[in-house]
Design a protein around this motif. Structure first.
Motif, mmCIF file in Angstrom:
data_model
loop_
_atom_site.group_PDB
_atom_site.id
_atom_site.type_symbol
_atom_site.label_atom_id
_atom_site.label_comp_id
_atom_site.label_asym_id
_atom_site.label_seq_id
_atom_site.Cartn_x
_atom_site.Cartn_y
_atom_site.Cartn_z
ATOM 1 N N LEU A 25 -54.454 -41.730 -3.248
ATOM 2 C CA LEU A 25 -54.078 -42.316 -1.925
ATOM 3 C C LEU A 25 -55.403 -42.881 -0.841
ATOM 4 C CD1 LEU A 25 -51.478 -41.780 -0.250
ATOM 5 C CD2 LEU A 25 -52.400 -39.814 0.711
ATOM 6 N N LEU A 26 -56.424 -42.583 -1.277
ATOM 7 C CA LEU A 26 -57.737 -43.294 -0.759
ATOM 8 C C LEU A 26 -57.487 -44.792 -1.067
ATOM 9 C CD1 LEU A 26 -60.205 -43.275 0.705
ATOM 10 C CD2 LEU A 26 -61.391 -42.397 -1.289
ATOM 11 N N PHE A 66 -53.771 -40.382 5.540
ATOM 12 C CA PHE A 66 -54.265 -39.032 5.583
ATOM 13 C C PHE A 66 -53.265 -38.273 6.414
ATOM 14 C CE2 PHE A 66 -56.736 -35.397 7.681
ATOM 15 C CZ PHE A 66 -57.323 -34.748 6.394
ATOM 16 N N SER A 67 -53.132 -38.559 7.553
ATOM 17 C CA SER A 67 -52.103 -37.837 8.131
ATOM 18 C C SER A 67 -50.806 -37.496 7.881
ATOM 19 C CB SER A 67 -51.989 -38.250 9.740
ATOM 20 O OG SER A 67 -51.148 -37.636 10.368
ATOM 21 N N THR A 68 -50.055 -38.702 7.110
ATOM 22 C CA THR A 68 -49.048 -38.475 6.413
ATOM 23 C C THR A 68 -48.845 -37.421 5.175
ATOM 24 O OG1 THR A 68 -48.513 -40.780 6.989
ATOM 25 C CG2 THR A 68 -47.123 -39.697 5.235
ATOM 26 N N ASP A 69 -50.041 -37.568 4.273
ATOM 27 C CA ASP A 69 -50.203 -36.688 3.439
ATOM 28 C C ASP A 69 -50.344 -35.029 3.719
ATOM 29 O OD1 ASP A 69 -50.885 -36.314 0.222
ATOM 30 O OD2 ASP A 69 -52.587 -35.307 1.454
ATOM 31 N N ARG A 70 -51.123 -34.823 4.983
ATOM 32 C CA ARG A 70 -51.041 -33.596 5.476
ATOM 33 C C ARG A 70 -49.790 -33.131 5.922
ATOM 34 N NH1 ARG A 70 -55.395 -30.368 4.053
ATOM 35 N NH2 ARG A 70 -57.418 -31.669 3.853
ATOM 36 N N MET A 71 -49.140 -33.935 6.608
ATOM 37 C CA MET A 71 -47.856 -33.445 7.121
ATOM 38 C C MET A 71 -46.890 -33.356 6.063
ATOM 39 S SD MET A 71 -47.792 -36.130 10.532
ATOM 40 C CE MET A 71 -45.970 -35.445 11.137
#
Length: 415
Positions: A25-26, A66-71
């Motif tokens: 993802l990075l 990052f935000s999408t992955d966490r949510m």
């Protein structure tokens, strides 16, 4: 190998191989900014403002990814495209605001192209995650997983192809111990069936002897987040207070023309620690609502305007005042009428756990289930509320805020 079965599921969050931030993802998050830079500005080296714009855009996309992955680690991912669009739009707008305030160079064509390129990459990442192949050890909640997922699982002879083992660790058959020992020797993660159940459903199992439900309280370790949550929510309400006030005045005028005075009513609800408070709402029905009545039982007295206000949650606008007063949070279990809350607590000892956090204007149960009608739906609602309490975090709150916008636009679950 003792009576194992194959469980292949696409877990909503990474229970099997958790990582702070996947390297794939990075890498994906950097591609749109660089490709758009090549198309709009040509080959590097880029000078001055162009280089700064590309780097800042890459940072904004990294934060959005990052935000999408966490949510997305929480279940209920049917709106994946909306989740991607929400985060990309949010961080792109923050980037534009930063560039404007700093009087920095920016290119509309570049920002538009880089965002359009980022959207399909992030959407593909969410949609193409491969299923996890797990060995399901029978007994207890493991058996319930078959009912929840609605599938017949194939027998599994050994752990060669398994990526993890699922077992009910609270009700473990002694015959399963060799299986778990072999999994440990192979370095395979051993997952409690309750966590997998939660990961698939977004609910905490409530079956007696209530062990899983009580874990919702035992596992609650929020650190400093409640302080940040209060500051964040009050700041958000104050930021949008001009829009909220405008809507409030408009709805108040419509209710006055429809039902006359008063336009508001207050109803006693149960808050943090079981303490009662008065929650405010716009009137939506003729006469006063009856204490202890479900929303569906009042259907005949709701006016056409009231039905519209309920559908889009506009009748709850006055509860922003409850948020500012500290009676409620923006996000949390919906406050129940005192007479109903006391009755439910007598029937189910887990019900009081809802009062270990502030009640909310919106919540996980509201966006996943909608309003509860009757006792059976109330217990389902409780299982969602306990999931929220157990997994309470900034990212879950942000996911609920996003889903609330979707609920408001669609009128999901209105009564």
């Amino acid at each position: 190998m003792w009576a194992m079965r194959v469980l292949e599921i696409q877990l909503p969050y990474r229970l099997v191989k958790p990582r702070a931030f996947p390297r794939v993802l990075l890498g994906l998050s950097l591609v749109p900014a660089l490709v758009a830079g090549l198309i709009v500005f040509g080959f590097p080296p880029w000078q001055g403002g162009v280089l700064g714009l590309v780097l800042l855009t890459a940072l904004a996309h990294l934060l959005a990814f990052f935000s999408t992955d966490r949510m997305a680690r929480y279940p209920g991912g049917r709106e994946a495209w909306g989740l991607v669009a929400f985060n990309l739009l949010l961080f792109t707008l923050l980037l534009i605001a930063f560039l404007a305030l700093g009087r920095l160079y920016y290119s509309r064509a570049y920002l538009l192209l880089s965002t359009l390129l980022a959207f399909p990459l992030l959407l593909l990442y969410l949609r193409l995650l491969p299923p996890v192949r797990l060995a399901l050890v029978p007994g207890g909640l493991s058996d319930r997983l078959g009912e929840v997922l609605g599938g017949a699982f194939r027998p599994l002879e050994d752990l060669e192809a398994a990526e993890g083992v699922v077992a009910d660790l609270h009700h473990l058959d002694p015959r399963a111990l060799p299986v778990l020992a072999e999994a440990s020797l192979r370095g395979l993660p051993i997952l409690h069936a309750g966590l997998v159940y939660e990961g698939c459903t977004g609910r905490v199992p409530l079956e007696p002897p209530f062990g899983e439900g009580l874990m919702a309280l035992a596992a609650k370790d929020l650190g400093l987040y409640p302080l940040f949550k209060r500051t964040f929510e009050v700041g958000l309400v104050l930021l949008f207070s001009p829009l909220i006030l405008l809507l409030f005045l408009l709805v108040a005028l419509l209710v006055y023309l429809d039902l006359g005075r008063p336009v508001l009513f207050a109803q006693e609800r149960v808050g943090l620690g079981g303490r009662p408070f008065f929650a405010y709402k716009f009137r939506t029905m003729r006469g006063r609502p009856r204490e202890g009545a479900y929303a569906g039982e009042e259907e005949g007295r709701i006016t056409p305007l009231g039905r519209f206000l309920r559908r889009y949650r506009l009748d709850e606008l006055p509860q922003f005042w409850n948020v500012l007063k500290g009676d409620m949070s923006l996000i949390g279990p919906r406050p129940e009428q005192r007479v109903l809350a006391e009755a439910y607590a007598r029937e189910n000892p887990l019900y009081a756990l809802r009062h270990t956090v502030h009640p909310g204007l919106t919540g996980w149960a509201q966006v996943e289930q909608g309003y509860a009608q009757g006792k059976e739906e109330t217990w389902v609602k409780l299982s969602y509320d306990l999931y929220y309490i157990k997994h309470l975090s900034f990212w879950l709150d942000l996911r609920i805020l996003f889903k609330t916008l979707w609920v408001i636009l669609t009128g999901f679950g209105a009564k």
